[in-house]
Motif scaffolding. Structure first.
Motif, PDB file in Angstrom:
ATOM      1  N   ILE A 147       0.795  -1.233   0.000  1.00  0.00           N
ATOM      2  CA  ILE A 147       0.000   0.000   0.000  1.00  0.00           C
ATOM      3  C   ILE A 147       0.830   1.287   0.000  1.00  0.00           C
ATOM      4  O   ILE A 147       0.591   2.154  -0.843  1.00  0.00           O
ATOM      5  CB  ILE A 147      -1.021  -0.021   1.170  1.00  0.00           C
ATOM      6  N   PRO A 148       1.813   1.435   0.904  1.00  0.00           N
ATOM      7  CA  PRO A 148       2.505   2.737   0.918  1.00  0.00           C
ATOM      8  C   PRO A 148       3.103   3.089  -0.437  1.00  0.00           C
ATOM      9  O   PRO A 148       2.937   4.208  -0.921  1.00  0.00           O
ATOM     10  CB  PRO A 148       3.623   2.543   1.955  1.00  0.00           C
ATOM     11  N   ILE A 149       3.720   2.101  -1.073  1.00  0.00           N
ATOM     12  CA  ILE A 149       4.413   2.404  -2.325  1.00  0.00           C
ATOM     13  C   ILE A 149       3.418   2.675  -3.446  1.00  0.00           C
ATOM     14  O   ILE A 149       3.641   3.530  -4.303  1.00  0.00           O
ATOM     15  CB  ILE A 149       5.428   1.285  -2.642  1.00  0.00           C
ATOM     16  N   VAL A 150       2.267   1.989  -3.412  1.00  0.00           N
ATOM     17  CA  VAL A 150       1.256   2.231  -4.452  1.00  0.00           C
ATOM     18  C   VAL A 150       0.654   3.626  -4.282  1.00  0.00           C
ATOM     19  O   VAL A 150       0.465   4.362  -5.257  1.00  0.00           O
ATOM     20  CB  VAL A 150       0.168   1.138  -4.419  1.00  0.00           C
ATOM     21  N   VAL A 151       0.380   4.008  -3.035  1.00  0.00           N
ATOM     22  CA  VAL A 151      -0.190   5.340  -2.787  1.00  0.00           C
ATOM     23  C   VAL A 151       0.779   6.425  -3.245  1.00  0.00           C
ATOM     24  O   VAL A 151       0.405   7.341  -3.986  1.00  0.00           O
ATOM     25  CB  VAL A 151      -0.523   5.502  -1.285  1.00  0.00           C
ATOM     26  N   VAL A 152       2.041   6.266  -2.851  1.00  0.00           N
ATOM     27  CA  VAL A 152       3.043   7.254  -3.270  1.00  0.00           C
ATOM     28  C   VAL A 152       3.149   7.275  -4.791  1.00  0.00           C
ATOM     29  O   VAL A 152       3.254   8.338  -5.400  1.00  0.00           O
ATOM     30  CB  VAL A 152       4.412   6.936  -2.625  1.00  0.00           C
ATOM     31  N   TYR A 153       3.062   6.086  -5.394  1.00  0.00           N
ATOM     32  CA  TYR A 153       3.147   6.017  -6.855  1.00  0.00           C
ATOM     33  C   TYR A 153       2.029   6.815  -7.513  1.00  0.00           C
ATOM     34  O   TYR A 153       2.273   7.590  -8.430  1.00  0.00           O
ATOM     35  CB  TYR A 153       3.094   4.567  -7.324  1.00  0.00           C
ATOM     36  N   PHE A 154       0.799   6.626  -7.036  1.00  0.00           N
ATOM     37  CA  PHE A 154      -0.296   7.338  -7.696  1.00  0.00           C
ATOM     38  C   PHE A 154      -0.180   8.850  -7.496  1.00  0.00           C
ATOM     39  O   PHE A 154      -0.580   9.607  -8.369  1.00  0.00           O
ATOM     40  CB  PHE A 154      -1.659   6.804  -7.237  1.00  0.00           C
ATOM     41  N   ILE A 155       0.400   9.274  -6.364  1.00  0.00           N
ATOM     42  CA  ILE A 155       0.588  10.713  -6.169  1.00  0.00           C
ATOM     43  C   ILE A 155       1.633  11.251  -7.144  1.00  0.00           C
ATOM     44  O   ILE A 155       1.463  12.312  -7.738  1.00  0.00           O
ATOM     45  CB  ILE A 155       1.005  10.998  -4.708  1.00  0.00           C
ATOM     46  N   LEU A 156       2.719  10.487  -7.334  1.00  0.00           N
ATOM     47  CA  LEU A 156       3.842  10.980  -8.145  1.00  0.00           C
ATOM     48  C   LEU A 156       3.850  10.425  -9.567  1.00  0.00           C
ATOM     49  O   LEU A 156       4.815  10.611 -10.297  1.00  0.00           O
ATOM     50  CB  LEU A 156       5.162  10.598  -7.468  1.00  0.00           C
ATOM     51  N   SER A 157       2.744   9.745  -9.956  1.00  0.00           N
ATOM     52  CA  SER A 157       2.794   8.974 -11.206  1.00  0.00           C
ATOM     53  C   SER A 157       3.195   9.803 -12.416  1.00  0.00           C
ATOM     54  O   SER A 157       3.899   9.314 -13.292  1.00  0.00           O
ATOM     55  CB  SER A 157       1.466   8.284 -11.452  1.00  0.00           C
ATOM     56  N   LYS A 158       2.762  11.056 -12.460  1.00  0.00           N
ATOM     57  CA  LYS A 158       3.085  11.880 -13.634  1.00  0.00           C
ATOM     58  C   LYS A 158       4.594  12.005 -13.812  1.00  0.00           C
ATOM     59  O   LYS A 158       5.109  11.832 -14.915  1.00  0.00           O
ATOM     60  CB  LYS A 158       2.469  13.273 -13.476  1.00  0.00           C
ATOM     61  N   PHE A 159       5.297  12.305 -12.702  1.00  0.00           N
ATOM     62  CA  PHE A 159       6.758  12.435 -12.773  1.00  0.00           C
ATOM     63  C   PHE A 159       7.379  11.114 -13.181  1.00  0.00           C
ATOM     64  O   PHE A 159       8.329  11.066 -13.955  1.00  0.00           O
ATOM     65  CB  PHE A 159       7.343  12.793 -11.404  1.00  0.00           C
ATOM     66  N   ILE A 160       6.857  10.029 -12.599  1.00  0.00           N
ATOM     67  CA  ILE A 160       7.480   8.730 -12.815  1.00  0.00           C
ATOM     68  C   ILE A 160       7.364   8.337 -14.277  1.00  0.00           C
ATOM     69  O   ILE A 160       8.351   7.934 -14.898  1.00  0.00           O
ATOM     70  CB  ILE A 160       6.841   7.669 -11.888  1.00  0.00           C
ATOM     71  N   ILE A 214      -0.626   4.979 -16.517  1.00  0.00           N
ATOM     72  CA  ILE A 214      -0.264   4.960 -15.101  1.00  0.00           C
ATOM     73  C   ILE A 214      -0.541   3.588 -14.494  1.00  0.00           C
ATOM     74  O   ILE A 214       0.290   3.028 -13.778  1.00  0.00           O
ATOM     75  CB  ILE A 214      -1.022   6.076 -14.352  1.00  0.00           C
ATOM     76  N   VAL A 215      -1.704   3.028 -14.796  1.00  0.00           N
ATOM     77  CA  VAL A 215      -2.052   1.737 -14.199  1.00  0.00           C
ATOM     78  C   VAL A 215      -1.144   0.634 -14.727  1.00  0.00           C
ATOM     79  O   VAL A 215      -0.699  -0.235 -13.982  1.00  0.00           O
ATOM     80  CB  VAL A 215      -3.526   1.393 -14.472  1.00  0.00           C
ATOM     81  N   MET A 216      -0.824   0.681 -16.036  1.00  0.00           N
ATOM     82  CA  MET A 216      -0.016  -0.395 -16.593  1.00  0.00           C
ATOM     83  C   MET A 216       1.425  -0.335 -16.104  1.00  0.00           C
ATOM     84  O   MET A 216       2.110  -1.348 -16.079  1.00  0.00           O
ATOM     85  CB  MET A 216      -0.049  -0.339 -18.124  1.00  0.00           C
ATOM     86  N   TYR A 217       1.890   0.842 -15.725  1.00  0.00           N
ATOM     87  CA  TYR A 217       3.244   0.918 -15.188  1.00  0.00           C
ATOM     88  C   TYR A 217       3.287   0.500 -13.719  1.00  0.00           C
ATOM     89  O   TYR A 217       4.328   0.107 -13.220  1.00  0.00           O
ATOM     90  CB  TYR A 217       3.818   2.335 -15.356  1.00  0.00           C
ATOM     91  N   MET A 218       2.140   0.608 -13.051  1.00  0.00           N
ATOM     92  CA  MET A 218       2.117   0.408 -11.596  1.00  0.00           C
ATOM     93  C   MET A 218       2.797  -0.873 -11.094  1.00  0.00           C
ATOM     94  O   MET A 218       3.581  -0.800 -10.142  1.00  0.00           O
ATOM     95  CB  MET A 218       0.681   0.474 -11.092  1.00  0.00           C
TER      96      MET A 218
END
Lengths: 309, 342
Positions: free
Chosen positions: A285-298, B125-129
């Motif tokens: 969970i922590p890493i997924v939540v952080v991912y969705f917050i920062l997804s644009k940069f990533i 975004i979802v596919m990279y997750m």
């Protein structure tokens, strides 16, 4: 058939073809999205069921009511009248998966490694791009050359060496090597080459600014975008690094999140499936939540092509 | 463009800062990477377990590569290593092919200007997750969903729906477990590969596609005649990095198992190395075999790496360097002729 009719028909069929294609692609994308998300959803759903419910019917698609109870088991916070078996389960899980300490260890390792990686990589990249010295070409070639060497190749010697230095069960072998991150340097050098004007260094020299101070006060703020992207990736890869951590950290007190998960996975008796799922959920969970917050940069960072583990 | 003289002045006064800035990297890299690598190399010529101080020459190599050696289990050691190498290749191949096909298809779709696709950003975004989730957790997740008996989610669901009569052994069966690992690897990496290929396709000039459109080429023709040939460098890069990544495959094959020990059916070279240097105590592990296997992997990686290095070298910089050297030579020649002083 008039010309207009003929072309009109073709245009219509062209449009309907594109529409059909778009719909087909959309359906495929939805299916792939489901493949990506459903395992995570099922995982979370299952962590809210008690072991007894899951034993009765493991095929659960909706949330249950036992999340609190599972958390209490994991924290070894059972009511006084709990049975011996339940106590054994709670004891086993809480000793292997310690919420506070595991996360703290992971956070310390990933946090400090990230700081060291981005700072020293920016510094090395700055040294390679700003100064024109004899070995700069050779140094850069070396960095590109070693970029692809896998960790596994030197790990036998690494463990043995760390053992002889008494650094087993220490965070030093996991944090200090982060200073040397060839792939990050490569990314930062290409970033600096494209968007760091060297005139600014000349200007600051004329103003009497020292070399190191120029780097800290001028170069680092200008490299912020590259640093941010690389910091995210460095943090994620250090947080996820099971191989090196498991190699060095043998003592349970130093266990990190991936190590705790692998321990839970290795249980072969007193298993509570609900708590099993809860442990995995908590690790994800922590890493997924952080991912969705920062997804644009990533996503932008991956597109730049600097990262492939 | 600074003149040669200016450049020389700059290099005289500031070169030492250059060394100072790159020194920490090199010190740490030598201490934590180069020396362990050399040490691994040394260990590969030494004995195993209780015999680990003795120098045995090439025996570890001949044991793991050909099964010849004085130690008792030489043939078994060779068999294990050969199997690990085979598994590594099978698992890599089985995840790379579906992954690259799927990623390529998606990348072409996502960059096609004619296709109207709502929620493109969300899909990306979802596919990279999956790629950012801890591999250890992913292994645990799949083991708990796909467990062998009817007490696990997938088998229970399949049984409830009467799709199968017996629970399928996803975790312990040699073939099924390999397919599972391939699937999970694809699940983890296709988003990443897709985004890399997308940035490659977006680098292709759109006017080429427009011209092809006007000439009446359909999308299949455009893909094979324009996209694929121009994508070749990035495809090679993806292939080689994926192969090197495949040689390192550890977390998933090591953790995809039931109970306390890893599955021999999924043992990759990385697992083999890890297992050998963790046998017994830290002083008396099988460092010899681990070292020899590491050096073999290093040799393979070096070959693969030099291919990408050669293909990705900065052609402009090389040309510039040549020019600079030529200019310097001319300068010197002029100075020799006399009359020119700086």
């Amino acid at each position: 058939m008039s010309m207009k009719e003929q072309y009109g028909q073709q245009k219509d069929s062209y449009h309907s073809k594109i529409m059909a294609k778009s719909i087909a692609i959309f359906v495929v994308c939805v299916i792939l999205t489901l493949i990506c998300l459903v395992p995570i959803y099922i995982l979370i759903v299952n962590s809210t069921h008690a072991h007894m419910d899951l034993a009765q019917n493991p095929s659960r698609f909706f949330f249950g009511k036992s999340l609190g109870a599972n958390i209490k088991t994991l924290m070894n916070d059972l009511p006084a009248d709990a049975g011996k078996a339940a106590k054994r389960v709670a004891q086993q899980y809480s000793s292997a998966f310690s919420l506070g300490r595991g996360y703290l260890n992971s956070l310390i390792i990933a946090g400090f490694s990230t700081l060291l990686t981005v700072f020293f990589s920016a510094m090395t990249a700055y040294g390679l791009t700003v100064y024109d010295f004899k070995l700069s070409g050779a140094a850069y070639t070396f960095i590109i050359g070693v970029m692809m060497i896998p960790v596994q190749v030197s790990s036998a010697g690494f463990v043995r060496f760390m053992y002889s230095l008494h650094l087993i069960n220490s965070f030093i072998p996991l944090i200090v090597p982060a200073i040397a991150a060839p792939a990050v340097i490569f990314f930062m050098v290409s970033y600096m080459k494209s968007s760091f004007p060297l005139e600014i260094v000349e200007a600051s020299r004329i103003d009497g600014c020292g070399e190191f101070r120029t780097f800290i006060t001028i170069a680092i703020p200008m490299m912020k975008p590259a640093i941010a992207v690389q910091a995210i990736f460095a943090f994620v890869s250090n947080w996820n690094n099971y191989y090196t951590q498991n190699m060095i950290l043998k003592n349970a007190d130093y266990a990190t999140v991936p190590i705790m998960v692998s321990k839970v996975l290795a249980f072969d008796k007193n298993i509570d499936n609900g708590v099993n799922y809860l442990c995995i959920t908590l690790s994800i969970i922590p890493i997924v939540v952080v991912y969705f917050i920062l997804s644009k940069f990533i996503i932008a960072g991956v597109a730049l092509g600097g990262v492939k583990e | 463009m600074a003149s040669a003289a200016q450049r020389r002045i700059k290099s005289i006064s500031y070169a030492k800062y250059g060394y100072m800035f790159i020194a920490p990297f090199f010190l740490v890299y030598c201490f934590f990477q180069i020396w362990p690598l050399i040490y691994t190399f040394i260990l590969s010529f030494k004995g195993n377990q209780a015999n680990n101080a003795a120098f045995v020459g090439m025996e570890n190599y001949s044991t793991i590569l050909f099964g010849k050696g004085s130690s008792a289990g030489a043939a078994a050691t060779h068999a294990e290593f050969a199997k690990a190498l085979g598994n590594t290749f099978i698992l890599w191949f089985g995840n790379f092919i579906p992954q690259i096909l799927l990623s390529l298809l998606l990348a072409v779709w996502f960059t096609d200007a004619k296709v109207k696709l709502p929620g493109k950003g969300f899909f990306k975004i979802v596919m990279y997750m999956p790629n950012i989730i801890t591999a250890a957790s992913v292994a645990a997740l799949y083991v708990n969903l796909f467990g062998d008996s009817k007490n696990y989610f997938i088998n229970a669901t399949l049984l409830n729906m009467h799709l199968v009569s017996e629970p399928i052994k996803f975790v312990t069966d040699p073939v099924n477990s390999k397919i599972m690992v391939m699937f999970i690897q694809t699940w983890l990496w296709f988003g990443n590969t897709m985004i890399m290929l997308m940035s490659g396709i977006m680098g292709i000039s759109p006017s080429l596609f427009e011209a092809a459109d006007i000439d009446g080429a359909n999308s299949t023709q455009q893909f094979f005649k324009i996209t694929l040939p121009l994508l070749q460098p990035i495809m090679v890069y993806t292939l080689v990095t994926s192969m090197i990544g495949g040689l390192q495959m550890f977390d998933l094959p090591y953790l995809f198992h039931n109970g306390a020990n890893f599955s021999k059916e999924l043992e990759t070279v990385a697992v083999y190395i890890y297992y050998n240097f963790n046998k017994g105590t830290v002083e008396q592990a099988s460092y010899g075999y681990a070292g020899a296997a590491s050096i073999i992997i290093f040799a393979i990686t070096a070959v693969l790496g030099s291919i990408t290095f050669y293909m990705n070298r900065d052609k402009d910089a090389i040309a510039k360097k040549k020019q600079r050297k030529k200019a310097e030579k001319q300068m010197k020649a002029k100075m020799k002729q006399g009359g020119l002083t700086i």
